[in-house]
Design a protein around this motif. Structure first.
Motif, PDB file in Angstrom:
ATOM      1  N   SER A   2     -17.765  23.513   4.009  1.00 26.21           N
ATOM      2  CA  SER A   2     -18.557  22.290   4.049  1.00 26.21           C
ATOM      3  C   SER A   2     -19.385  22.206   5.325  1.00 26.21           C
ATOM      4  CB  SER A   2     -17.626  21.078   3.975  1.00 26.21           C
ATOM      5  OG  SER A   2     -18.352  19.895   4.174  1.00 26.21           O
ATOM      6  N   ASP A   3     -20.605  21.600   5.207  1.00 22.00           N
ATOM      7  CA  ASP A   3     -21.453  21.370   6.381  1.00 22.00           C
ATOM      8  C   ASP A   3     -21.116  20.041   7.048  1.00 22.00           C
ATOM      9  OD1 ASP A   3     -22.834  23.750   6.049  1.00 22.00           O
ATOM     10  OD2 ASP A   3     -24.277  22.845   4.661  1.00 22.00           O
ATOM     11  N   LYS A   4     -20.182  19.304   6.470  1.00 26.46           N
ATOM     12  CA  LYS A   4     -19.800  17.996   7.004  1.00 26.46           C
ATOM     13  C   LYS A   4     -19.151  18.159   8.378  1.00 26.46           C
ATOM     14  CE  LYS A   4     -16.365  14.364   6.059  1.00 26.46           C
ATOM     15  NZ  LYS A   4     -15.334  14.835   7.025  1.00 26.46           N
ATOM     16  N   LYS A   5     -19.571  17.307   9.306  1.00 26.36           N
ATOM     17  CA  LYS A   5     -18.962  17.335  10.636  1.00 26.36           C
ATOM     18  C   LYS A   5     -17.524  16.826  10.564  1.00 26.36           C
ATOM     19  CE  LYS A   5     -23.092  16.670  13.547  1.00 26.36           C
ATOM     20  NZ  LYS A   5     -22.911  17.788  14.486  1.00 26.36           N
ATOM     21  N   LEU A   6     -16.645  17.485  11.274  1.00 28.19           N
ATOM     22  CA  LEU A   6     -15.256  17.048  11.344  1.00 28.19           C
ATOM     23  C   LEU A   6     -15.112  16.010  12.442  1.00 28.19           C
ATOM     24  CD1 LEU A   6     -13.520  20.525  11.023  1.00 28.19           C
ATOM     25  CD2 LEU A   6     -13.660  18.760   9.271  1.00 28.19           C
ATOM     26  N   ARG A   7     -14.578  14.856  12.089  1.00 27.53           N
ATOM     27  CA  ARG A   7     -14.392  13.777  13.055  1.00 27.53           C
ATOM     28  C   ARG A   7     -13.096  14.038  13.820  1.00 27.53           C
ATOM     29  NH1 ARG A   7     -13.256   9.366  11.290  1.00 27.53           N
ATOM     30  NH2 ARG A   7     -14.451   7.923  12.569  1.00 27.53           N
ATOM     31  N   VAL A   8     -13.207  14.218  15.141  1.00 27.10           N
ATOM     32  CA  VAL A   8     -12.046  14.597  15.952  1.00 27.10           C
ATOM     33  C   VAL A   8     -11.699  13.497  16.952  1.00 27.10           C
ATOM     34  CG1 VAL A   8     -13.525  15.893  17.567  1.00 27.10           C
ATOM     35  CG2 VAL A   8     -11.076  16.364  17.478  1.00 27.10           C
ATOM     36  N   LEU A   9     -10.414  13.167  16.996  1.00 24.34           N
ATOM     37  CA  LEU A   9      -9.883  12.218  17.975  1.00 24.34           C
ATOM     38  C   LEU A   9      -9.326  13.019  19.144  1.00 24.34           C
ATOM     39  CD1 LEU A   9      -8.877   9.371  18.877  1.00 24.34           C
ATOM     40  CD2 LEU A   9      -6.789   9.837  17.552  1.00 24.34           C
ATOM     41  N   CYS A  10      -9.778  12.731  20.354  1.00 20.72           N
ATOM     42  CA  CYS A  10      -9.350  13.455  21.553  1.00 20.72           C
ATOM     43  C   CYS A  10      -8.290  12.644  22.288  1.00 20.72           C
ATOM     44  CB  CYS A  10     -10.531  13.708  22.485  1.00 20.72           C
ATOM     45  SG  CYS A  10     -11.807  14.779  21.778  1.00 20.72           S
ATOM     46  N   ALA A  11      -7.100  13.204  22.395  1.00 15.53           N
ATOM     47  CA  ALA A  11      -6.012  12.554  23.133  1.00 15.53           C
ATOM     48  C   ALA A  11      -5.807  13.286  24.446  1.00 15.53           C
ATOM     49  CB  ALA A  11      -4.735  12.576  22.310  1.00 15.53           C
ATOM     50  N   PRO A  69      -9.194  10.210  11.749  1.00 19.65           N
ATOM     51  CA  PRO A  69      -9.899  11.470  12.040  1.00 19.65           C
ATOM     52  C   PRO A  69      -9.560  12.594  11.055  1.00 19.65           C
ATOM     53  CG  PRO A  69      -7.990  11.254  13.449  1.00 19.65           C
ATOM     54  CD  PRO A  69      -8.067   9.976  12.668  1.00 19.65           C
ATOM     55  N   ASP A  70     -10.448  13.575  10.993  1.00 19.12           N
ATOM     56  CA  ASP A  70     -10.178  14.811  10.242  1.00 19.12           C
ATOM     57  C   ASP A  70      -9.337  15.764  11.086  1.00 19.12           C
ATOM     58  OD1 ASP A  70     -12.008  14.170   8.009  1.00 19.12           O
ATOM     59  OD2 ASP A  70     -13.570  14.404   9.539  1.00 19.12           O
ATOM     60  N   ALA A  71      -9.505  15.663  12.403  1.00 15.32           N
ATOM     61  CA  ALA A  71      -8.802  16.552  13.333  1.00 15.32           C
ATOM     62  C   ALA A  71      -8.413  15.763  14.570  1.00 15.32           C
ATOM     63  CB  ALA A  71      -9.690  17.734  13.714  1.00 15.32           C
ATOM     64  N   VAL A  72      -7.336  16.200  15.206  1.00 14.80           N
ATOM     65  CA  VAL A  72      -6.875  15.565  16.440  1.00 14.80           C
ATOM     66  C   VAL A  72      -6.654  16.651  17.487  1.00 14.80           C
ATOM     67  CG1 VAL A  72      -5.022  14.250  17.544  1.00 14.80           C
ATOM     68  CG2 VAL A  72      -5.798  13.621  15.246  1.00 14.80           C
ATOM     69  N   SER A  73      -7.161  16.413  18.684  1.00 12.83           N
ATOM     70  CA  SER A  73      -6.978  17.328  19.812  1.00 12.83           C
ATOM     71  C   SER A  73      -5.994  16.694  20.784  1.00 12.83           C
ATOM     72  CB  SER A  73      -8.314  17.580  20.512  1.00 12.83           C
ATOM     73  OG  SER A  73      -8.153  18.432  21.633  1.00 12.83           O
ATOM     74  N   ILE A  74      -4.859  17.365  21.011  1.00 18.19           N
ATOM     75  CA  ILE A  74      -3.782  16.797  21.835  1.00 18.19           C
ATOM     76  C   ILE A  74      -3.697  17.557  23.163  1.00 18.19           C
ATOM     77  CG2 ILE A  74      -1.314  16.295  21.944  1.00 18.19           C
ATOM     78  CD1 ILE A  74      -1.348  16.279  18.839  1.00 18.19           C
ATOM     79  N   SER A  75      -4.172  16.927  24.220  1.00 20.04           N
ATOM     80  CA  SER A  75      -4.144  17.521  25.557  1.00 20.04           C
ATOM     81  C   SER A  75      -3.408  16.590  26.511  1.00 20.04           C
ATOM     82  CB  SER A  75      -5.566  17.781  26.059  1.00 20.04           C
ATOM     83  OG  SER A  75      -6.251  18.654  25.192  1.00 20.04           O
ATOM     84  N   THR A  76      -2.349  15.979  26.022  1.00 19.69           N
ATOM     85  CA  THR A  76      -1.537  15.059  26.803  1.00 19.69           C
ATOM     86  C   THR A  76      -0.368  15.825  27.414  1.00 19.69           C
ATOM     87  OG1 THR A  76      -0.385  14.542  24.741  1.00 19.69           O
ATOM     88  CG2 THR A  76      -2.146  13.053  25.409  1.00 19.69           C
ATOM     89  N   TYR A  77       0.524  15.123  28.130  1.00 20.05           N
ATOM     90  CA  TYR A  77       1.707  15.784  28.668  1.00 20.05           C
ATOM     91  C   TYR A  77       2.620  16.214  27.517  1.00 20.05           C
ATOM     92  CZ  TYR A  77       0.332  14.310  33.357  1.00 20.05           C
ATOM     93  OH  TYR A  77      -0.349  14.155  34.531  1.00 20.05           O
TER      94      TYR A  77
END
Length: 359
Positions: A2-11, A69-77
């Motif tokens: 798909s060309d649809k942008k993935l909505r990502v939540l940044c933690a 979100p479609d995706a989640v980025s987890i950069s927490t402790y």
């Protein structure tokens, strides 16, 4: 695809979180739909840099429900990784998780089990896997014969904000666990063999740490093929800057060494941007001639033209995007992360119990 942008939540908006957010902003396949942090200051700084009207949140679960979100980025402790990862997958999102995958092996196994149950993608932030010089380092190790002797360390003489960050990390895990997963993963790729035995030592060099926590540690691991490796990590204002950057692999046919003059120079141990630098690889041949002297001169592979930290994070997110869009099988990727977690956890257990741990 798909060309649809993935909505990502940044933690998380610390050093790694900010780098990953910049990557999402730079890649056409992603659109940041929210930033969630415990610190309003770090969040405000990142959102100002990114520009646009990006929603900000203090609570992860609130952010997850609000942004869908479609995706989640987890950069927490690490103490939040398992909770956030499972919640994100149950909400229908694929996830990127900074290393280590979780605070404990049991939590890491829970994340992988949930991913397999729900058919979600989980990519773990092993940044050295997308670094061309480290890929070359591992590739060259395969020409040295077996068994291998692998020697690696990364000690950091930290002060100011970096010491505060280190103390925050050590609220849950010691340095040999936090950083060790990278280099143990490298060892596993070099040997392509099963780890069978681990031992560890540690020392508490500061009263500022939680009770029972150590800020220096070393692990020793033995593999089924007879290969052995050690890794050492220490954090704090007391750490030495002598020989704090060692990356070396030895085999019957010679050795390969990362020669990082700038990254290994005095005053550089606390420079996070320098930690992935190689600058050059030195290949030494053990073959001797009829006169008993070395038959071949050492070879130098120049790696100074290499990606910076933000570019490496971008390459990680390109892989994450590819994994989602092309439905890549990440079973080996997740299992490798579990293996490295088991080794570093066993090293800490060995230190605590005074016994060698059989895997």
């Amino acid at each position: 695809m798909s060309d649809k942008k993935l909505r990502v939540l940044c933690a998380g908006a610390g050093h790694m979180g900010a780098s990953h957010a910049r990557a999402y902003a730079a890649l056409d396949g992603f659109e940041i739909c929210g930033v969630v942090t415990r610190s309003e200051g770090s969040r405000a700084k990142l959102m100002e840099e990114l520009g646009g009207e990006i929603p900000g949140f203090n609570d992860f679960h609130e952010a997850l429900a609000a942004t869908k979100p479609d995706a989640v980025s987890i950069s927490t402790y690490p103490d939040t990784h398992a909770e956030y990862a499972v919640a994100a997958m149950e909400a229908g999102a694929d996830i990127f998780v900074e290393k280590p995958l979780a605070e404990t092996v049991a939590e890491a196994e829970k994340i992988v089990a949930k991913a397999l149950e729900l058919g979600r993608k989980v990519v773990i932030g092993y940044i050295l896997r997308v670094h061309p010089s480290w890929v070359k380092f591992i590739e060259m190790s395969h020409s040295l014969g077996k068994p291998l002797v692998m020697r690696m360390n990364l000690n950091q003489q930290s002060s100011g904000e970096n010491w505060e960050t280190h103390k925050n990390l050590m609220a849950s895990i010691p340095p040999v666990v936090d950083c060790g997963v990278h280099y143990v993963d490298v060892m596993c790729q070099m040997t392509r063999s099963k780890p069978i035995r681990v031992s560890g030592i540690g020392a508490r060099l500061s009263d500022e740490l939680p009770e029972g926590m150590v800020n220096y540690g070393q692990l020793q691991v033995t593999f089924e093929d007879g290969s052995v490796g050690w890794y050492e990590a220490g954090w704090g204002p007391m750490m030495s800057e002598m020989a704090f950057f060692v990356k070396d692999v030895v085999g019957p046919k010679g050795c390969v060494t990362i020669e990082a003059k700038d990254a290994g120079a005095g005053g550089a141990s606390d420079n996070v941007d320098a930690h992935t630098k190689t600058e050059s690889l030195r290949l030494h041949h053990s073959e001797l001639g009829p006169d008993g002297k070395f038959a071949k001169a050492d070879e130098w592979i120049d790696t100074e033209d290499e990606p910076d930290h933000d570019e490496l994070c971008k390459r990680e997110q390109e892989y994450f995007l590819k994994a989602i869009q092309e439905d890549l099988d990440l079973s080996d990727h997740m299992n490798d992360a579990l293996n490295s977690m088991r080794i570093v956890a066993a090293a800490h257990e060995s230190f605590l119990t005074g016994k060698m741990i059989e895997l």
